[in-house]
Design a protein around this motif. Sequence first.
Motif: not given
Length: 777
Positions: A559, A582, A595-596, A598-599, A603, A631, A637, A640-641, A644
């Motif tokens: 990150e 990801l 997973y959410q 971490s997203l 964010f 999001l 996936k 999501i990619r 973002l």
Amino acid sequence: MFRMNRYLTKLLLFSLCLSTVPVLLLGAIFYNRATESIQSKVNEGNVHILMLTRLRVEQVLQTVDRSLERFAESSSVVESLDTYITPSKFQLFNELTQSMYRMQTFDVGVQDVHLINLQKGWIINNSGFYTFDEIDYKERFNQYLNIADSKFWTSEQSGLTKENRNAQTRIVSLVKKIPANSDKPTALIIAEIPGRELSSLISKNNPLGEVIIFDRAHHILAIQNENFSGQNSEIESLYKNLAATNSPSGELTARLNGDPVGIVRQQSAYNSWTYLSIIPLEDIYKESRQTGWIVVSSCLLLLVVGVLISLLVSRKLYKPIQKLQASFPPPGERQHGQDGPAAADDRTNEFELINRSISHLQTLHRQMSQQLSGQVKQLQELFVLKLIQGELRHAEMNEKLPILMSAPPYRIDWIVVLALQIDTLEGSRFKERDRDLLLFAINNMINDIIPYKQRLLPITIHKYQITIVHTNRHSIHEFREFTVAMVDKIKLEIGRYLSIPISIGISRPYEDIKDAPQAYDESLKALRNRPLAGQNTILYYDQQQAGKIELGQFPEETEKALIQAVKYADHEQIDLLLERFLEEIARYCATYSEYQVSLVRFFVDLTRLIQDSGAAFHSVFENDKPSFEELLELKSKADIREWLKHKMIRPLLPLFEERRKTKFQNISREVIRMVQEEYDTDLTLEICASRLNYHSSYISRVLKNELGVNFSEYLSQHRLNVAKELLEDGSMKISEIAEKLRYHNPQNFIRYFRKMVGVTPGKYRETYANGAVNRGG
């Protein structure tokens, strides 16, 4: 009253055939097999006895052979070969006779041993000392000498010095030449064994046949039964005929005195003698005939019993048919209300009436089944829906189980719930409005794919297709294998016919139908993790639970690198690091909830980056502001990619791109200043980077973007320009210029200058000076 008719007659005839034909066939087969078995057993016994007899005889003969060898090699025999025996040689004579007596043991049956000196013309044996003038066997000696073998077995009608007491047998002799393998032997040693001794080695208690031993000249040497010896001429004639056919060792048949006999033949590898076993086939046929009479008697008895049973069974079997016929009204009465000729005809054909009546009942049954089938299916759908929603009590489940299950046995040992969802319709031939219709089609396909005995009725709920798979097998391993096979087949068939991606969530196996609501919830939870696995996947709830790890594992290094790439507006690194980020959070997170989380954290970190830059959030995103609620609604996936990248990161890049350019210009300007001021020092890229507090690779990348060249190229170009100015000035020598520009060897400077300018420094100075003079004139 019982009446003979067409069907009963056919049934009786069929029963008789069924009972008699197998008995006759089995009797014939048993008789043939028994006869063959008896003959085979007799032959096997004869072969075994013959082999034992051969081995016993060969053991005795080999014992005699070894004794004769030791005698031939003894010192007394060697000494006697060159000596004429006289009374003065009494001790030598005594040693020779003693050695001969030791060879004549009871167990080997040697009758006499002869030592024959062919050169000196004398013979020593049990009877004493003889000269060749006293005996008349010189012709026999010559025959022995003409035989090529140095040692061999032969047979004679009588011995050398003793007459054969039994004219029916022969004297068996082992002849050894001394010295061995010599063309002109000087002596012979002969050991004589009466044929009756060989006969004693043959077992007298053999009931299977007569054992006979022949020598290589087809003479009978020994016979088992003395009463059988009267047929010696016939036996020798039979053996000569067999020998003339060159038939190998084994079993064969022939005729002896006109009677068929079975013969087993073996040939000795030791001395080529032949061993025969002769048994009259009449003895075997007698046993076979006895067996045949037993088989015939048994078959007749079975036939009688079979006929009686056929009569009784036919009557017994016909009675239910007679009662069944009587239970239906005659066709004439059913159609015309009276008994006419047609009715009389139908009574003689029982099954035609029964067939028409049953067909009528089947038609009624089909009509009723069609009326009930739709209602049963609706009931099954209702019960399955109530079952997975937990609206059925346990007692009610057991009561409704026969309705839920399509066929017996109404017992369940294991269940599992499959939840199927269509991933997307993009790129397919279907539209979003077709989703419900596709779920209905998939529901029908699953209804055909999974055997009806191992599932409840498949149903659709909202956007999911739900199937409860069950089994009455006790092995959970077999049930898991069956479930996996069915899921793979569902994916294959849907992909083949509909060509749309689907995901299937599978619950843990449960042992009781009452756990169906829990299994249904687990299958939906498994589907919620679909964004982690991507599209067209199979998701197992128990594997997700087993794969859980402790929270807190977050790819912080990736990150940080991604945020740094955003600061530098490095498009290539952003795409690479976003994909890696990801993948790492998908690997670290066991559930979609983790997973959410971490997203959302990523964010928030991007939002903090905007705040740290001093820019306003609304000025960066204007009217299209991203939110973490948006999001969290994404289901794959790939979505999501893309979200973002395009909604969150791309709007930030112009802000950092502008700042990067200003920063790059300041860095380039500072490096240029250092080069222009310190070109005559050992200035390097690392020294510049250290002064500016940046990494050397970053400084090199900045110079490449701003100036189009790297640090070394710019420094060399500047020093070249300085060298031209100093050469044009003319106040410094070339070596001093090279030293000032940090060339340790003037030749290196000259070569570099000529490479870059095309002439040497001296030529350049000269050309410049000439040009200045011309300009001054």
